[in-house]
Write a protein that holds these residues in place. Structure first.
Motif, mmCIF file in Angstrom:
data_model
loop_
_atom_site.group_PDB
_atom_site.id
_atom_site.type_symbol
_atom_site.label_atom_id
_atom_site.label_comp_id
_atom_site.label_asym_id
_atom_site.label_seq_id
_atom_site.Cartn_x
_atom_site.Cartn_y
_atom_site.Cartn_z
ATOM 1 N N ALA A 233 0.829 -1.207 0.000
ATOM 2 C CA ALA A 233 0.000 0.000 0.000
ATOM 3 C C ALA A 233 0.863 1.258 0.000
ATOM 4 O O ALA A 233 0.555 2.246 -0.688
ATOM 5 N N LEU A 234 1.952 1.240 0.752
ATOM 6 C CA LEU A 234 2.861 2.389 0.775
ATOM 7 C C LEU A 234 3.506 2.595 -0.593
ATOM 8 O O LEU A 234 3.667 3.732 -1.057
ATOM 9 N N GLU A 235 3.853 1.499 -1.251
ATOM 10 C CA GLU A 235 4.453 1.598 -2.580
ATOM 11 C C GLU A 235 3.460 2.177 -3.587
ATOM 12 O O GLU A 235 3.832 2.998 -4.445
ATOM 13 N N LEU A 236 2.202 1.772 -3.475
ATOM 14 C CA LEU A 236 1.176 2.310 -4.369
ATOM 15 C C LEU A 236 0.987 3.812 -4.150
ATOM 16 O O LEU A 236 0.776 4.564 -5.098
ATOM 17 N N GLU A 237 1.062 4.222 -2.890
ATOM 18 C CA GLU A 237 0.927 5.644 -2.580
ATOM 19 C C GLU A 237 2.058 6.452 -3.216
ATOM 20 O O GLU A 237 1.850 7.566 -3.711
ATOM 21 N N GLN A 238 3.248 5.898 -3.230
ATOM 22 C CA GLN A 238 4.413 6.597 -3.763
ATOM 23 C C GLN A 238 4.469 6.559 -5.287
ATOM 24 O O GLN A 238 4.830 7.559 -5.931
#
Length: 254
Positions: A233-238
């Protein structure tokens, strides 16, 4: 608890879900992310039993029962709760009366005695505190004239009252400010137990700052194309979703 196998779903002849596989166990929180139009809300609607969706292939098993053969009412009685992105208004029906009727119907289905007035009020007062719902709101008609945040808070209050085995929250964070988001997320976290499970459908990682998922799935082009931990999820946000599309297209070309 929930097993979805090769699920294909169409709306008016247009295929939306193209082979979804998903397993959710008791005690788990799953997040389903993805851009608009990829089938996230369709998946929630099919699990809920909403009309207008044609399952053309695949199966859904819930607690070892064929979910697709159940009526929408029996799905709720069996412990499935759906919190939709746009909760409906029910003019003329107070939240208290609505909840007492729904709760006692579920209790009857499970062979339990109905709650009397005093028992219900004690339970309602206890659960109101979970989502900081005031008496002023609980005495109004269901969602009538509510702000977006009040509607979502009321949804989590209903969830707290019904104590579902499986809760599916479809873009609960949509349109919420920071305070409302915190209250809603705290309510979800408070209700988590080793015996129940939750599926959170969202576009954004910000909700997952408050509700930490055990598993994150990316739904794209009607399929779950990637699964990982909360770091996904953090990677998708970035990075956004473009890299998911590129990776998916490359896999299809192989």
């Amino acid at each position: 608890m929930l097993r979805i196998e090769n699920l294909h779903v169409s709306i008016k002849g247009r295929e939306i879900l193209k082979g979804v596989d998903l397993v959710v166990n008791a005690g788990e929180v799953h997040a389903i992310m993805g851009p608009n139009g990829t089938g996230k809300s369709t998946l929630a609607s099919v699990i809920a039993g909403k009309e207008g969706y044609e399952v053309t292939e695949g199966r859904i098993t819930y607690k070892d029962k064929d979910l697709l053969s159940m009526s929408i009412e029996d799905r709720a009685r069996e412990g499935i709760f759906i919190g939709f992105q746009y909760p409906v208004e029910i003019p003329g029906v107070s939240i208290a009366n609505f909840m007492r009727t729904a709760l006692n119907e579920i209790r009857e289905y499970r062979g339990l005695d109905p709650l009397n007035g005093a028992q219900f009020l004690r339970l309602m007062n206890e659960k109101q505190k979970v989502v900081e719902l005031t008496d002023k709101l609980s005495n109004r008609s269901v969602n009538e004239g509510f702000s977006g945040g009040e509607k979502k808070r009321n949804e989590i209050f209903q969830m707290a009252m019904l104590e579902p085995t499986l809760a599916i929250l479809d873009e609960t964070d949509s349109g919420l400010d920071i305070d409302a988001l915190r209250i809603v997320a705290n309510g979800v976290n408070h209700l988590k137990t080793p015996e129940n499970a939750c599926i959170v459908i969202t576009h954004y990682q910000r909700l997952l700052d408050y509700i930490v998922p055990d598993v994150v799935h990316v739904l794209f082009d009607g399929r779950i194309v990637k699964t990982g931990t909360k770091e996904l999820a953090l990677e998708l946000e970035q990075r956004g979703y473009d890299w998911i599309k590129e990776e998916y297209e490359n896999q299809k070309a192989l």
